[in-house]
Design an enzyme around this catalytic site. Structure first.
Site, PDB file in Angstrom:
ATOM      1  N   GLY B  54       0.818  -1.200   0.000  1.00  0.00           N
ATOM      2  CA  GLY B  54       0.000   0.000   0.000  1.00  0.00           C
ATOM      3  C   GLY B  54       0.853   1.251   0.000  1.00  0.00           C
ATOM      4  N   SER B  55       0.335   2.319  -0.601  1.00  0.00           N
ATOM      5  CA  SER B  55       1.018   3.613  -0.509  1.00  0.00           C
ATOM      6  C   SER B  55       0.755   4.221   0.869  1.00  0.00           C
ATOM      7  CB  SER B  55       0.526   4.539  -1.615  1.00  0.00           C
ATOM      8  OG  SER B  55       0.941   4.050  -2.873  1.00  0.00           O
ATOM      9  N   GLY B  56       1.433   5.328   1.134  1.00  0.00           N
ATOM     10  CA  GLY B  56       1.290   5.975   2.436  1.00  0.00           C
ATOM     11  C   GLY B  56       2.459   5.699   3.356  1.00  0.00           C
ATOM     12  N   HIS B  57       3.424   4.893   2.870  1.00  0.00           N
ATOM     13  CA  HIS B  57       4.599   4.551   3.668  1.00  0.00           C
ATOM     14  C   HIS B  57       5.877   5.132   3.065  1.00  0.00           C
ATOM     15  CE1 HIS B  57       1.936   1.819   5.688  1.00  0.00           C
ATOM     16  NE2 HIS B  57       1.758   1.090   4.603  1.00  0.00           N
ATOM     17  N   LYS B 105       5.798  -7.770   2.561  1.00  0.00           N
ATOM     18  CA  LYS B 105       5.521  -7.495   3.969  1.00  0.00           C
ATOM     19  C   LYS B 105       4.336  -8.357   4.400  1.00  0.00           C
ATOM     20  CE  LYS B 105       4.886  -2.927   3.957  1.00  0.00           C
ATOM     21  NZ  LYS B 105       4.696  -2.790   2.494  1.00  0.00           N
ATOM     22  N   ASP B 110      -1.355  -8.425   0.846  1.00  0.00           N
ATOM     23  CA  ASP B 110      -0.099  -8.497   0.105  1.00  0.00           C
ATOM     24  C   ASP B 110       0.336  -9.939  -0.098  1.00  0.00           C
ATOM     25  OD1 ASP B 110       1.347  -5.469   0.358  1.00  0.00           O
ATOM     26  OD2 ASP B 110      -0.181  -5.930   1.835  1.00  0.00           O
ATOM     27  N   HIS B 219      -0.191   1.021   9.796  1.00  0.00           N
ATOM     28  CA  HIS B 219      -1.454   1.540   9.269  1.00  0.00           C
ATOM     29  C   HIS B 219      -2.322   2.047  10.411  1.00  0.00           C
ATOM     30  CE1 HIS B 219      -0.071  -1.890   6.811  1.00  0.00           C
ATOM     31  NE2 HIS B 219      -0.243  -1.039   5.836  1.00  0.00           N
TER      32      HIS B 219
END
Lengths: 331, 331
Positions: B54-57, B105, B110, B219
């Site tokens: 996921g994006s945001g990391h 991860k 995922d 998250h």
């Protein structure tokens, strides 16, 4: 106020201990005199570069100490100028016999203290020149400033003048390069939130739920105007228009899209995309760029954009090897 | 919610455009298939390294694409797994004939998507292995996880396995190294605030004025316990004790003191000083370290600490040249 600190009084000292532990191969920290210098020590015949200013803008300045950039940094307390003693000790420590350049951001306290330090260095036989960085186009005079504030261009001056010094340029030549970088650079910042200093524990100013400050200073000094929140595209256009109005942007430019300390990187990249499109619309190009936190304001949310009109010499010096905690390439 | 974005729906796409503009010498962005890969393309005979999530990391994962690290990254929507199509296209694109390693991860989405992608790649004749990163000691099972969550060690796995691949190691050898890094690494995170996704516009959880979350997930998943705010020294001790309890820390270690996205760098250095002292008390040493934002959670305030017990091989591979947007040395 939740801050990851041990005590309000020890923040700067504790952070310097952390830098020393994290970068033993690059940095030496003189805790007593509060000076961060290269682990390798001074190099004979090389012009020494020293900068400094209030803490709270990390990685500026100590994060830019190392090969190809600064020889030493003098961190003050948070948002407070370092004292002349630090600057003198630093200049003396890094002097390799070719003189020293002080890189000074244009804030009254820093200017006076670096001036006094330079005079006292001269008395002791250390030749010290100064370059004043005053790139922020937002306001002409400001809370702590006569004339423009010095912000993002400091990174460009330290990198490019640092490369000139590393390459063996004599002091007048390093001064010329540093002044040219400043003359060709402009910055503008936008705050989505204020920052909170550990000492006060309160935001330095108040912004409403949908309010932003256009032309913010790096200590939370007022900018040009309050506005309502808008799309990244529009905020970038406000910033870029301000730069372009002051200095028409064309050709190859060096761009720094800088986070103020608490802005997620994904948002900085969103803004950078808009900067690149804006430049393209002007027939210009981001030939070199930095995206990230380089000149921060503690936990402020927002960004600043700095552009420097490149020429062949400045591009070559920008590309030269650098090895510091915050900038590293070519080595 | 004040975010530096154009629209909630375009955040990831806009950020990818920004990455492409900021790093044209390093990265190519396939906007249609949403894949970030090396500008230099695949190298014949080299194992390809692909990761994603996921994006945001940010900078994870796309910021780690480049020489000596990943060959490609597949960014999903914010906090959402990428889809198998991305992973298959990426593997096919970077395959230099020596097979591909997926760095995954440990989050259910995922894991399933990379598994499906690996099977479909095999059908197409591309040999794909997987390594699962599950370094977070805070909780055994979690909101999105069977078993431990994968967090900071991902950076270590990508760097060290990337160096092995760059050095010409065959796929089973790259897998062995990647698994060894994961086996020797542990992480623990502390949140001082929640994060806010653009889509929801609200904090993912609520923390009181003096409350913190120990063992936070990247998250915003719940950790071990809520607690009251304490000194950096005490918070670091909680984190390090959790690591040490799970895997006794000794000798030379690689340490990442990671900011969650909105933590000022000066505070991260304050925390790192405490990590270094803690290690010293255990007869261990931060032989290598990273301090900064590497695996973030949007605008979360807080930190995580990841340690990896080094040996000679891993140290050599860590030190090997790397050239990505977020990590760069030796080139």
């Amino acid at each position: 106020m939740k801050k990851l600190i041990n005590s309000v009084d020890s923040v700067v000292a504790d952070a310097l201990r952390g830098m020393a532990s994290a970068h033993p191969g690059l940095l030496r920290v003189d805790e007593e005199n509060r000076i961060v210098s290269r682990a390798s020590g001074p190099r004979a015949g090389k012009v020494g570069l020293v900068s400094g200013g209030g803490s709270g803008h990390e990685p500026l300045h100590a994060g830019f100490v190392g090969y190809g950039m600064l020889d030493a940094a003098c961190p003050g307390e948070i948002f407070t100028s370092p004292v002349p003693d630090q600057m003198i000790t630093a200049a003396t420590a890094v002097n390799g016999g070719a003189g020293v350049l002080y890189v000074v951001k244009n804030y009254t306290g820093d200017v006076l203290n670096f001036e006094l330090a330079a005079e006292l260095c001269a008395d002791e036989g250390v030749e010290v020149a100064r370059v004043l960085v005053d790139d922020d186009v937002a306001v002409r005079d400001s809370l702590h400033t006569a004339g423009r504030r010095g912000t993002g261009a400091t990174v460009f001056v330290e990198k490019i003048a640092g490369a000139a010094a590393e390459g063996g340029a004599p002091l007048p030549e390093v001064v010329r390069v540093a002044e040219e970088v400043n003359a060709r650079s402009r910055s503008f910042g936008v705050a989505l939130s204020a920052c909170t200093t550990p000492a006060s524990g309160r935001p330095t100013f108040e912004l409403g739920e949908t309010e932003i400050e256009l032309g913010i200073g790096i200590h939370g000094e007022p900018g040009r105007t309050r506005s309502t929140m808008r799309q990244a595209r529009e905020l970038v256009a406000v910033a870029m228009d301000a730069l372009d109005e002051d200095m028409p942007i064309s050709g190859d430019v060096l761009v720094m899209l800088n986070g103020m300390g608490a802005t997620p990187l994904i948002e900085l990249y969103v803004a950078f995309a808009e900067v690149a499109e804006y430049l393209s619309g002007k027939g210009a190009r981001a030939a070199r760029s930095l995206v990230g936190d380089y000149v921060t304001s503690l936990d402020m949310r927002g960004f600043s954009v700095t552009v420097c009109l490149l020429n062949e010499e400045l591009t070559r010096l920008w590309d030269a090897p650098v090895e510091t905690p915050a900038l590293r390439w070519g080595r």
